[in-house]
Design a protein around this motif. Structure first.
Motif, mmCIF file in Angstrom:
data_model
loop_
_atom_site.group_PDB
_atom_site.id
_atom_site.type_symbol
_atom_site.label_atom_id
_atom_site.label_comp_id
_atom_site.label_asym_id
_atom_site.label_seq_id
_atom_site.Cartn_x
_atom_site.Cartn_y
_atom_site.Cartn_z
ATOM 1 N N TRP A 1 -50.443 24.144 46.585
ATOM 2 C CA TRP A 1 -49.329 24.372 47.463
ATOM 3 C C TRP A 1 -49.653 24.349 48.971
ATOM 4 C CZ3 TRP A 1 -51.707 27.851 44.615
ATOM 5 C CH2 TRP A 1 -52.164 29.263 45.070
ATOM 6 N N ASN A 2 -48.396 23.892 49.548
ATOM 7 C CA ASN A 2 -48.551 24.024 51.204
ATOM 8 C C ASN A 2 -47.926 25.303 51.400
ATOM 9 O OD1 ASN A 2 -49.836 21.677 51.526
ATOM 10 N ND2 ASN A 2 -47.838 20.532 51.141
ATOM 11 N N HIS A 3 -46.813 25.836 51.015
ATOM 12 C CA HIS A 3 -45.992 26.810 51.429
ATOM 13 C C HIS A 3 -45.586 27.598 50.521
ATOM 14 C CE1 HIS A 3 -43.554 28.555 54.927
ATOM 15 N NE2 HIS A 3 -42.555 28.740 54.041
ATOM 16 N N LEU A 4 -45.228 28.651 50.337
ATOM 17 C CA LEU A 4 -44.671 29.707 49.253
ATOM 18 C C LEU A 4 -43.350 30.161 49.675
ATOM 19 C CD1 LEU A 4 -47.908 31.611 48.228
ATOM 20 C CD2 LEU A 4 -46.741 29.427 47.379
ATOM 21 N N MET A 5 -42.414 30.124 48.660
ATOM 22 C CA MET A 5 -41.076 30.748 48.691
ATOM 23 C C MET A 5 -41.179 31.930 47.766
ATOM 24 S SD MET A 5 -39.852 28.913 51.243
ATOM 25 C CE MET A 5 -37.949 29.220 51.129
ATOM 26 N N LEU A 6 -40.102 32.914 47.811
ATOM 27 C CA LEU A 6 -39.782 34.069 46.976
ATOM 28 C C LEU A 6 -38.331 33.823 46.662
ATOM 29 C CD1 LEU A 6 -40.540 36.781 45.808
ATOM 30 C CD2 LEU A 6 -39.765 37.755 47.958
ATOM 31 N N CYS A 7 -38.336 33.830 45.430
ATOM 32 C CA CYS A 7 -36.650 33.887 44.770
ATOM 33 C C CYS A 7 -36.203 35.288 45.022
ATOM 34 C CB CYS A 7 -37.008 33.541 43.325
ATOM 35 S SG CYS A 7 -35.205 33.623 42.617
ATOM 36 N N LEU A 8 -35.150 35.029 45.685
ATOM 37 C CA LEU A 8 -34.270 36.490 45.821
ATOM 38 C C LEU A 8 -33.521 37.033 44.975
ATOM 39 C CD1 LEU A 8 -33.674 36.036 49.857
ATOM 40 C CD2 LEU A 8 -35.885 37.263 48.503
ATOM 41 N N SER A 9 -33.660 36.278 43.867
ATOM 42 C CA SER A 9 -32.814 36.967 42.579
ATOM 43 C C SER A 9 -33.791 37.502 41.586
ATOM 44 C CB SER A 9 -32.256 35.822 41.790
ATOM 45 O OG SER A 9 -31.210 35.497 42.708
ATOM 46 N N ARG B 1 -38.093 25.061 44.152
ATOM 47 C CA ARG B 1 -36.760 24.124 43.850
ATOM 48 C C ARG B 1 -36.426 23.861 42.496
ATOM 49 N NH1 ARG B 1 -33.042 20.968 46.411
ATOM 50 N NH2 ARG B 1 -34.261 21.091 48.577
ATOM 51 N N HIS B 2 -37.546 23.599 41.583
ATOM 52 C CA HIS B 2 -37.295 23.886 40.064
ATOM 53 C C HIS B 2 -36.952 24.953 39.547
ATOM 54 C CE1 HIS B 2 -38.654 23.371 35.943
ATOM 55 N NE2 HIS B 2 -38.104 22.308 35.945
ATOM 56 N N HIS B 3 -37.462 25.997 39.847
ATOM 57 C CA HIS B 3 -36.931 27.353 39.692
ATOM 58 C C HIS B 3 -35.546 27.461 39.601
ATOM 59 C CE1 HIS B 3 -36.938 31.468 38.603
ATOM 60 N NE2 HIS B 3 -36.462 31.756 39.829
ATOM 61 N N ALA B 4 -35.297 27.326 41.030
ATOM 62 C CA ALA B 4 -33.763 27.376 41.540
ATOM 63 C C ALA B 4 -32.673 26.751 40.787
ATOM 64 C CB ALA B 4 -33.628 27.110 42.975
ATOM 65 N N GLU B 5 -33.199 25.429 40.417
ATOM 66 C CA GLU B 5 -32.279 24.484 39.546
ATOM 67 C C GLU B 5 -32.252 24.850 38.041
ATOM 68 O OE1 GLU B 5 -34.153 20.715 40.522
ATOM 69 O OE2 GLU B 5 -32.941 20.351 42.231
ATOM 70 N N THR B 6 -33.529 25.443 37.571
ATOM 71 C CA THR B 6 -33.354 25.716 35.887
ATOM 72 C C THR B 6 -33.103 27.332 35.771
ATOM 73 O OG1 THR B 6 -35.920 26.446 36.073
ATOM 74 C CG2 THR B 6 -35.154 24.018 35.394
ATOM 75 N N SER B 7 -33.113 27.970 36.922
ATOM 76 C CA SER B 7 -32.764 29.457 36.606
ATOM 77 C C SER B 7 -31.442 29.757 37.144
ATOM 78 C CB SER B 7 -33.841 30.358 37.280
ATOM 79 O OG SER B 7 -33.643 30.127 38.748
ATOM 80 N N GLY B 8 -30.904 28.817 38.119
ATOM 81 C CA GLY B 8 -29.605 29.415 38.710
ATOM 82 C C GLY B 8 -29.608 30.379 40.016
ATOM 83 N N HIS B 9 -30.850 30.409 40.278
ATOM 84 C CA HIS B 9 -31.271 31.459 41.323
ATOM 85 C C HIS B 9 -31.566 30.617 42.647
ATOM 86 C CE1 HIS B 9 -33.387 34.348 38.212
ATOM 87 N NE2 HIS B 9 -32.108 34.409 37.987
ATOM 88 N N PRO B 10 -30.283 30.524 43.455
ATOM 89 C CA PRO B 10 -30.276 29.324 44.466
ATOM 90 C C PRO B 10 -30.838 29.776 45.786
ATOM 91 C CG PRO B 10 -28.234 30.596 44.468
ATOM 92 C CD PRO B 10 -28.903 30.970 43.090
ATOM 93 N N ILE B 11 -31.281 31.195 46.037
ATOM 94 C CA ILE B 11 -31.758 31.549 47.473
ATOM 95 C C ILE B 11 -32.990 31.899 47.229
ATOM 96 C CG2 ILE B 11 -31.422 33.060 49.441
ATOM 97 C CD1 ILE B 11 -28.302 32.940 48.885
ATOM 98 N N ALA B 12 -34.138 31.458 48.096
ATOM 99 C CA ALA B 12 -35.251 31.855 48.347
ATOM 100 C C ALA B 12 -35.815 32.038 49.746
ATOM 101 C CB ALA B 12 -36.273 30.818 47.733
ATOM 102 N N GLN B 13 -36.782 33.087 49.956
ATOM 103 C CA GLN B 13 -37.056 33.264 51.398
ATOM 104 C C GLN B 13 -38.562 32.722 51.519
ATOM 105 O OE1 GLN B 13 -35.774 37.045 53.067
ATOM 106 N NE2 GLN B 13 -38.057 37.436 53.728
ATOM 107 N N SER B 14 -38.904 32.320 52.670
ATOM 108 C CA SER B 14 -40.137 31.921 53.099
ATOM 109 C C SER B 14 -41.361 33.167 53.063
ATOM 110 C CB SER B 14 -40.459 31.232 54.285
ATOM 111 O OG SER B 14 -41.571 31.215 54.869
ATOM 112 N N LEU B 15 -42.372 33.003 52.284
ATOM 113 C CA LEU B 15 -43.484 33.869 52.259
ATOM 114 C C LEU B 15 -44.650 34.033 53.402
ATOM 115 C CD1 LEU B 15 -44.056 34.649 48.483
ATOM 116 C CD2 LEU B 15 -43.028 36.133 50.377
#
Length: 98
Positions: free
Chosen positions: A36-44, A60-74
């Motif tokens: 990976w290049n950059h990590l994101m934290l699901c805020l849900s 992005r895959h997690h957001a699309e399949t879980s319905g958790h749309p917002i993530a924050q840069s780690l």
């Protein structure tokens, strides 16, 4: 930027106080043995996934399949969020930039 250029993201209500599932890296990449290049934290829910700059794009895959749309840069020093549902950056005070 003036306050009038910030629009509230309708998905902000899904943001929770979360704890990262892991501090080791992207959950999906760790399972597959990929990089990976950059990590994101699901805020849900606290899922840690790789960003769109990474080959597998697990956040992005997690957001699309879980319905958790917002993530924050780690990334250390970053203070931004991304809404995958609207493909839009969210900046403090956490609304859309126009």
């Amino acid at each position: 930027m003036s306050q009038s250029n910030i629009w509230p993201d309708p998905d902000l209500g899904m943001v929770r106080d979360v704890v990262a599932h892991t501090s080791e890296g992207c959950v999906g990449c760790l399972a597959l043995g990929t990089r990976w290049n950059h990590l994101m934290l699901c805020l849900s829910c606290g899922y840690v996934g790789c960003s769109d700059s990474s080959p597998m794009r697990h956040a992005r895959h997690h957001a699309e399949t879980s319905g958790h749309p917002i993530a924050q840069s780690l990334h250390a020093g970053d203070d931004w969020r991304w809404c995958y549902a609207h493909d839009a950056p969210i900046t403090a005070p956490y609304g859309y930039r126009t």
